[in-house]
Design a protein around this motif. Structure first.
Motif, PDB file in Angstrom:
ATOM      1  N   ARG A  27       0.845  -1.202   0.000  1.00 52.19           N
ATOM      2  CA  ARG A  27       0.000   0.000   0.000  1.00 52.19           C
ATOM      3  C   ARG A  27       0.881   1.254   0.000  1.00 52.19           C
ATOM      4  O   ARG A  27       0.590   2.228  -0.699  1.00 52.19           O
ATOM      5  N   ASP A  30       2.269   1.807  -3.444  1.00 49.47           N
ATOM      6  CA  ASP A  30       1.242   2.388  -4.304  1.00 49.47           C
ATOM      7  C   ASP A  30       1.079   3.875  -4.015  1.00 49.47           C
ATOM      8  O   ASP A  30       0.909   4.683  -4.932  1.00 49.47           O
ATOM      9  N   ASP A  31       1.138   4.270  -2.751  1.00 58.77           N
ATOM     10  CA  ASP A  31       1.052   5.675  -2.365  1.00 58.77           C
ATOM     11  C   ASP A  31       2.210   6.470  -2.966  1.00 58.77           C
ATOM     12  O   ASP A  31       2.027   7.583  -3.444  1.00 58.77           O
ATOM     13  N   VAL A 174      -2.147  -3.036  -4.825  1.00 59.42           N
ATOM     14  CA  VAL A 174      -3.392  -3.338  -4.105  1.00 59.42           C
ATOM     15  C   VAL A 174      -4.575  -2.526  -4.626  1.00 59.42           C
ATOM     16  O   VAL A 174      -5.646  -2.573  -4.068  1.00 59.42           O
TER      17      VAL A 174
END
Length: 175
Positions: A27, A30-31, A174
């Motif tokens: 996560r 992805d950020d 994700v």
């Protein structure tokens, strides 16, 4: 401006928003990409004993990313990493305390020295298997700009203290 390759270490040993371990690192990756940082490669996920040795806290999940920092200088990239840490509930109360997310610039291109308060390469990277193992996985021949040694040689030089083991490939995005 030209782009610069940056090595970014990731670590976590506390859940955030119901997510823990490798999924939390995915996560965070992805950020980072949502912030416009182009992630080129990801190491596997490594589990390691808490640092420093003897700390009474859960094991860490670590990984290393190779990213294209674009035209960001070390301070600008550092600011992006700190903003992501805050979004993941990171609080800097004590040195070596538990953390939901830790993001560090390990190295950036061949930069060596202090760049507006950011020390590159990371001043303690050569002492930390949880950084060197994922780096040696991705780029064993990477050479420390000050020490002149490769990632693989630096890892081999560490005493066999502190457990670390590769537990999985890096999870896919994700969403």
């Amino acid at each position: 401006m030209h782009s610069t390759s940056a090595w970014i270490a990731m670590g976590t040993n506390m859940p955030f928003d119901g997510v823990f371990g490798a999924a939390l690192l995915a996560r965070a990756r992805d950020d980072l990409m949502n912030e416009g940082v182009n992630v080129l490669r990801c190491s596997g996920v490594w589990q390691s004993d808490a640092w420093p040795a003897g700390t009474d806290q859960p094991d860490y999940f670590n990984a290393l990313l190779e990213a294209d920092a674009g035209d960001r200088d070390p301070r600008a990239l550092y600011a992006v990493l700190r903003a992501i840490e805050r979004r993941f509930g990171r609080q800097r109360r004590e040195r070596w305390g538990v953390r939901t997310l830790d993001l560090d610039i390990v190295a950036m291109g061949d930069l060596a020295g202090s760049f507006d308060g950011i020390e590159l390469p990371h001043p303690r990277m050569a002492e930390r298997a949880f950084v060197l193992a994922p780096l040696a996985e991705l780029e064993p021949g990477w050479r420390h700009p000050e020490l002149g040694q490769t990632a693989a040689a630096l890892l081999a030089a560490l005493a066999a203290t502190g457990g670390y083991r590769r537990i999985s490939d890096f999870p896919p995005s994700v969403g």
